[in-house]
Scaffold this active site. Sequence first.
Site, mmCIF file in Angstrom:
data_model
loop_
_atom_site.group_PDB
_atom_site.id
_atom_site.type_symbol
_atom_site.label_atom_id
_atom_site.label_comp_id
_atom_site.label_asym_id
_atom_site.label_seq_id
_atom_site.Cartn_x
_atom_site.Cartn_y
_atom_site.Cartn_z
ATOM 1 N N ARG A 44 -46.480 -19.393 9.959
ATOM 2 C CA ARG A 44 -47.435 -20.228 8.845
ATOM 3 C C ARG A 44 -46.386 -20.072 7.540
ATOM 4 O O ARG A 44 -45.524 -19.218 7.565
ATOM 5 C CB ARG A 44 -48.647 -19.149 8.462
ATOM 6 C CG ARG A 44 -48.307 -17.877 8.170
ATOM 7 C CD ARG A 44 -49.246 -17.207 7.419
ATOM 8 N NE ARG A 44 -49.108 -15.659 7.316
ATOM 9 C CZ ARG A 44 -47.953 -15.251 6.430
ATOM 10 N NH1 ARG A 44 -47.424 -16.196 5.741
ATOM 11 N NH2 ARG A 44 -47.862 -13.789 6.216
ATOM 12 N N GLY A 45 -46.830 -20.914 6.532
ATOM 13 C CA GLY A 45 -46.065 -20.499 5.158
ATOM 14 C C GLY A 45 -46.214 -19.484 4.601
ATOM 15 O O GLY A 45 -47.245 -18.606 4.970
ATOM 16 N N GLY A 46 -45.510 -18.991 3.700
ATOM 17 C CA GLY A 46 -45.516 -17.716 2.714
ATOM 18 C C GLY A 46 -44.624 -16.467 3.236
ATOM 19 O O GLY A 46 -43.763 -16.790 4.106
ATOM 20 N N GLN A 47 -44.941 -15.383 2.683
ATOM 21 C CA GLN A 47 -44.095 -14.137 2.941
ATOM 22 C C GLN A 47 -44.796 -13.149 3.580
ATOM 23 O O GLN A 47 -45.571 -13.316 4.707
ATOM 24 C CB GLN A 47 -43.628 -13.898 1.650
ATOM 25 C CG GLN A 47 -42.642 -14.758 0.942
ATOM 26 C CD GLN A 47 -42.119 -14.349 -0.489
ATOM 27 O OE1 GLN A 47 -41.508 -13.405 -0.516
ATOM 28 N NE2 GLN A 47 -42.110 -15.275 -1.419
ATOM 29 N N THR B 197 -47.787 -10.687 4.412
ATOM 30 C CA THR B 197 -49.267 -10.453 4.306
ATOM 31 C C THR B 197 -49.761 -9.282 5.054
ATOM 32 O O THR B 197 -49.361 -9.114 6.188
ATOM 33 C CB THR B 197 -49.960 -11.758 4.523
ATOM 34 O OG1 THR B 197 -49.444 -12.849 3.723
ATOM 35 C CG2 THR B 197 -51.469 -11.708 4.284
ATOM 36 N N ILE C 150 -53.192 -17.554 1.090
ATOM 37 C CA ILE C 150 -53.463 -18.739 1.669
ATOM 38 C C ILE C 150 -52.178 -18.999 2.472
ATOM 39 O O ILE C 150 -51.099 -18.682 1.949
ATOM 40 C CB ILE C 150 -53.763 -19.927 0.651
ATOM 41 C CG1 ILE C 150 -54.989 -19.599 -0.144
ATOM 42 C CG2 ILE C 150 -53.607 -21.156 1.433
ATOM 43 C CD1 ILE C 150 -55.514 -20.525 -1.121
ATOM 44 N N GLY C 151 -52.036 -19.415 3.631
ATOM 45 C CA GLY C 151 -51.066 -19.546 4.387
ATOM 46 C C GLY C 151 -51.390 -20.546 5.646
ATOM 47 O O GLY C 151 -52.391 -20.128 6.311
ATOM 48 N N GLY D 79 -54.810 -19.970 7.799
ATOM 49 C CA GLY D 79 -55.709 -20.238 6.806
ATOM 50 C C GLY D 79 -55.782 -19.236 5.673
ATOM 51 O O GLY D 79 -54.776 -19.262 4.881
ATOM 52 N N CYS E 273 -46.711 -11.058 -0.481
ATOM 53 C CA CYS E 273 -46.103 -12.311 -0.993
ATOM 54 C C CYS E 273 -44.872 -12.299 -1.990
ATOM 55 O O CYS E 273 -44.703 -13.214 -2.794
ATOM 56 C CB CYS E 273 -47.387 -13.148 -1.769
ATOM 57 S SG CYS E 273 -48.846 -13.602 -0.575
#
Length: 232
Positions: A71-74, A76, A152-153, A164, A182
């Site tokens: 998923r996107g992001g860092q 979590t 959110i990711g 999600g 994040c």
Amino acid sequence: MPMVEWITSEAPVSYPDAVEWMETRANAIAAGDAEEAIWLVEHPPLYTAGTSAKAADLTDPDRFPVYDTKRGGQYTYHGPGQRVAYVLLDVAARGHDVRRFVHELEQWVIATLAEFNLTGEIREGRVGVWVTRPEKPPLPDGSPREDKIAAIGIRLRKWVSFHGISINVDPDLGHFTGIVPCGISDHGVTSLVDLGLPVTMDDVDLALQRSFTKVFGTSSAPRRLQKAPSEN
């Protein structure tokens, strides 16, 4: 708008089981063999690393299991007391607009928080949904403190989304200290209960369903499972 199946798992779901189920369901949606779905879960304590995660942001790698995810992001955290909503929707049928889709996810979270008279906000350059904390001392530059309340990711496969959002209802906020959430170190993390709101997971689930209808369209009647869908 199409009907969406809502699924709520009563028992904690392991992260690998969740990913396996999401990938299978996303493929079925893309093939036209399954309905879109929102899956509401809690996980045992764990950390996930998105596609932009930096190794230095995992400050306590031995505390909980760590899962790489596409998923996107860092980094979590997921754990008990946090509502995770996995979003399996046909983005192609909803306009082929990824930017708009992410904006709708943000608006969904904001509308859900508004049901508890809480103002969630988006910040340029910061993923997720934030709340201002005027009762806390300001930052050194004089700007107000802000805490993250939702992450959110997402990932897309054949224009079907999975992964999600997550909203902190009443998790152990100390568990977030094993990562730089994040990648942001100058702001904190909060939850609905931490903000003084006596909110239950069921309250949040109902708010999510009502707000989803406003932002995305009509949803179907929910169903509750004692185990992960893959185990039934």
